[in-house]
Design a protein around this motif. Structure first.
Motif, mmCIF file in Angstrom:
data_model
loop_
_atom_site.group_PDB
_atom_site.id
_atom_site.type_symbol
_atom_site.label_atom_id
_atom_site.label_comp_id
_atom_site.label_asym_id
_atom_site.label_seq_id
_atom_site.Cartn_x
_atom_site.Cartn_y
_atom_site.Cartn_z
ATOM 1 N N ASP A 67 35.072 32.567 41.829
ATOM 2 C CA ASP A 67 36.083 31.724 42.461
ATOM 3 C C ASP A 67 37.411 32.466 42.462
ATOM 4 O OD1 ASP A 67 37.579 29.656 43.491
ATOM 5 O OD2 ASP A 67 37.756 28.594 41.565
ATOM 6 N N PRO A 68 37.920 32.954 43.598
ATOM 7 C CA PRO A 68 37.402 32.722 44.955
ATOM 8 C C PRO A 68 36.282 33.666 45.363
ATOM 9 C CG PRO A 68 39.383 34.012 45.070
ATOM 10 C CD PRO A 68 39.189 33.681 43.613
ATOM 11 N N GLY A 69 36.014 34.719 44.573
ATOM 12 C CA GLY A 69 34.952 35.649 44.931
ATOM 13 C C GLY A 69 34.636 36.550 43.772
ATOM 14 N N PRO A 70 33.557 37.337 43.899
ATOM 15 C CA PRO A 70 33.199 38.259 42.824
ATOM 16 C C PRO A 70 34.308 39.266 42.581
ATOM 17 C CG PRO A 70 31.414 38.043 44.416
ATOM 18 C CD PRO A 70 32.625 37.408 45.028
ATOM 19 N N GLY A 71 34.320 39.857 41.420
ATOM 20 C CA GLY A 71 35.312 40.862 41.091
ATOM 21 C C GLY A 71 35.685 40.789 39.629
ATOM 22 N N VAL A 72 36.659 41.595 39.259
ATOM 23 C CA VAL A 72 37.140 41.663 37.888
ATOM 24 C C VAL A 72 38.590 41.194 37.865
ATOM 25 C CG1 VAL A 72 37.489 43.152 35.884
ATOM 26 C CG2 VAL A 72 35.598 43.612 37.464
ATOM 27 N N VAL A 73 38.921 40.363 36.879
ATOM 28 C CA VAL A 73 40.266 39.828 36.722
ATOM 29 C C VAL A 73 40.803 40.259 35.366
ATOM 30 C CG1 VAL A 73 41.656 37.733 36.520
ATOM 31 C CG2 VAL A 73 39.832 37.860 38.225
ATOM 32 N N VAL A 74 41.994 40.830 35.352
ATOM 33 C CA VAL A 74 42.651 41.224 34.108
ATOM 34 C C VAL A 74 44.007 40.548 34.044
ATOM 35 C CG1 VAL A 74 43.490 43.136 32.695
ATOM 36 C CG2 VAL A 74 41.503 43.475 34.163
ATOM 37 N N ASP A 75 44.222 39.790 32.987
ATOM 38 C CA ASP A 75 45.514 39.119 32.792
ATOM 39 C C ASP A 75 45.888 38.286 34.016
ATOM 40 O OD1 ASP A 75 47.645 38.454 31.222
ATOM 41 O OD2 ASP A 75 48.858 40.203 31.737
ATOM 42 N N GLY A 76 44.896 37.624 34.605
ATOM 43 C CA GLY A 76 45.128 36.766 35.751
ATOM 44 C C GLY A 76 45.226 37.473 37.079
ATOM 45 N N GLN A 77 45.158 38.820 37.080
ATOM 46 C CA GLN A 77 45.296 39.574 38.320
ATOM 47 C C GLN A 77 43.936 40.100 38.772
ATOM 48 O OE1 GLN A 77 48.285 39.856 39.998
ATOM 49 N NE2 GLN A 77 48.965 38.429 38.410
ATOM 50 N N PRO A 78 43.526 39.779 40.005
ATOM 51 C CA PRO A 78 42.238 40.290 40.487
ATOM 52 C C PRO A 78 42.302 41.789 40.731
ATOM 53 C CG PRO A 78 43.353 39.036 42.205
ATOM 54 C CD PRO A 78 44.171 38.871 40.968
ATOM 55 N N MET A 79 41.271 42.491 40.281
ATOM 56 C CA MET A 79 41.175 43.931 40.471
ATOM 57 C C MET A 79 40.084 44.183 41.511
ATOM 58 S SD MET A 79 43.364 45.144 38.285
ATOM 59 C CE MET A 79 44.389 44.353 37.032
ATOM 60 N N THR A 80 40.461 44.187 42.776
ATOM 61 C CA THR A 80 39.464 44.252 43.840
ATOM 62 C C THR A 80 39.728 45.358 44.843
ATOM 63 O OG1 THR A 80 40.719 42.610 45.103
ATOM 64 C CG2 THR A 80 38.936 41.799 43.709
ATOM 65 N N SER A 81 40.748 46.196 44.604
ATOM 66 C CA SER A 81 41.059 47.241 45.574
ATOM 67 C C SER A 81 40.910 48.609 44.934
ATOM 68 C CB SER A 81 42.477 47.047 46.119
ATOM 69 O OG SER A 81 43.411 47.072 45.070
ATOM 70 N N GLY A 82 41.398 49.655 45.635
ATOM 71 C CA GLY A 82 41.245 51.021 45.170
ATOM 72 C C GLY A 82 41.983 51.306 43.885
ATOM 73 N N GLY A 83 41.711 52.487 43.324
ATOM 74 C CA GLY A 83 42.378 52.907 42.116
ATOM 75 C C GLY A 83 41.819 52.320 40.849
ATOM 76 N N LEU A 84 40.583 51.758 40.903
ATOM 77 C CA LEU A 84 40.006 51.108 39.733
ATOM 78 C C LEU A 84 39.114 52.049 38.934
ATOM 79 C CD1 LEU A 84 39.102 47.612 41.223
ATOM 80 C CD2 LEU A 84 41.255 48.426 40.282
ATOM 81 N N GLY A 85 38.966 53.259 39.389
ATOM 82 C CA GLY A 85 38.086 54.208 38.733
ATOM 83 C C GLY A 85 37.614 55.250 39.726
ATOM 84 N N TRP A 86 36.589 55.985 39.368
ATOM 85 C CA TRP A 86 36.091 57.050 40.223
ATOM 86 C C TRP A 86 35.181 56.485 41.303
ATOM 87 C CZ3 TRP A 86 37.120 61.796 41.517
ATOM 88 C CH2 TRP A 86 36.176 62.548 42.194
ATOM 89 N N ASP A 87 35.436 56.888 42.555
ATOM 90 C CA ASP A 87 34.617 56.486 43.684
ATOM 91 C C ASP A 87 33.990 57.741 44.281
ATOM 92 O OD1 ASP A 87 33.484 55.648 46.053
ATOM 93 O OD2 ASP A 87 35.180 54.417 46.687
ATOM 94 N N HIS A 88 32.686 57.896 44.127
ATOM 95 C CA HIS A 88 32.013 59.109 44.574
ATOM 96 C C HIS A 88 32.099 59.310 46.084
ATOM 97 C CE1 HIS A 88 30.034 59.988 40.692
ATOM 98 N NE2 HIS A 88 30.080 58.670 40.534
ATOM 99 N N PHE A 89 32.291 58.235 46.838
ATOM 100 C CA PHE A 89 32.237 58.342 48.289
ATOM 101 C C PHE A 89 33.601 58.127 48.944
ATOM 102 C CE2 PHE A 89 28.062 56.999 46.768
ATOM 103 C CZ PHE A 89 27.296 58.055 47.240
ATOM 104 N N ALA A 90 34.661 58.140 48.142
ATOM 105 C CA ALA A 90 35.998 58.008 48.722
ATOM 106 C C ALA A 90 36.337 59.281 49.497
ATOM 107 C CB ALA A 90 37.029 57.771 47.630
ATOM 108 N N SER A 91 37.139 59.139 50.539
ATOM 109 C CA SER A 91 37.525 60.305 51.340
ATOM 110 C C SER A 91 38.551 61.121 50.589
ATOM 111 C CB SER A 91 38.096 59.843 52.682
ATOM 112 O OG SER A 91 39.239 59.028 52.471
#
Length: 252
Positions: free
Chosen positions: A228-252
């Motif tokens: 609610d409202p969708g899957p993802g990770v929340v830290v201290d009330g802030q949703p962590m759903t965009s880039g910069g969350l770790g290593w992305d093997h397929f990022a450009s």
């Protein structure tokens, strides 16, 4: 997935001028790591190539249990981690800055995954599990997406160890400053980023039914909630759903 490691299959392709000593050291390293778990290299293949190519397949025994997947986390579950967070990322930063020794550097060069914690978690009834190879937020994001849940992390359970803050302070002094646009980073900020987004510690993070009595190696860092409202990770009330969350093997 909760299996006990049993064997490795190793395929090596190499140029003909590869020093024999290099191949011997590779074999010794594989054997030494296998010895930590009672596993062994049981086969594979060798071939010629223009550069070194190495492919390793790990085999394990579930002992009759069902595999622990990423997709089993349910609202109300505990989220717990076994092993360090941020050590390898700190070690990489130190290596990049020219520091070649120390426990954090060792954590990057030779991580020590808690292999025995996988079967232990499965026996305790873990509902989902993944290793932290790309970063805690990124890997828990995979669990949240696969399980269709939201994972809420407790920031008070993720305060960086003093050794991480000290390493960040040392780097700050070496480089003169650490900053990102319009937001200067303190050593505490850098250390926290290592904990949340640094990969390659290969610790295990798992979800367990509420009330599960966990052994000391497992520390609770959050809980699973409905999406609610969708899957993802929340830290201290802030949703962590965009880039910069770790290593992305397929990022450009």
């Amino acid at each position: 997935m909760g299996a006990t490691p049993t064997a490795l299959l190793v395929a090596l392709a190499a140029p003909p001028d590869l020093p024999v000593g290099w191949a011997r050291e590779l074999a010794q390293g594989l054997a030494a790591e296998c010895a930590r778990t009672g596993a062994s290299v049981i086969g594979g293949d060798t071939a010629r190539a223009d550069s070194v190519l190495l492919a390793v397949t790990g085999l394990g025994d579930l002992g009759g249990r069902a595999p622990v997947l990423r997709s089993g986390a349910a609202p109300g579950d505990l989220v717990a981690v076994a092993g360090p967070l941020g050590h390898a990322a700190a070690g990489l930063a130190l290596l990049t800055a020219g520091v070649s020794t120390g426990p954090l550097v060792t954590a990057q060069l030779r991580p020590a995954p808690p292999y025995e914690a996988g079967p232990e978690a499965a026996a305790l009834g873990a509902t989902a599990m993944i290793d932290v190879s790309d970063g805690l937020l990124a890997d828990l994001g995979h669990v949240a997406d696969a399980s269709g849940v939201q994972i809420r992390l407790d920031p008070s359970a993720l305060v960086p160890e003093e050794r991480l803050t000290a390493a960040a302070r040392d780097l700050s002094e070496r480089t003169g400053s650490m900053s990102r646009p319009a937001s200067p980073l303190t050593p505490a900020d850098v250390a926290r980023d290592w904990v949340l987004t640094g990969g390659e510690d290969h610790s295990l993070v798992a979800t367990f039914p509420a009330g599960t009595a966990l052994p000391p190696r497992w520390r609770v860092i959050g809980a699973v909630a409905a999406a609610d409202p969708g899957p993802g990770v929340v830290v201290d009330g802030q949703p962590m759903t965009s880039g910069g969350l770790g290593w992305d093997h397929f990022a450009s």
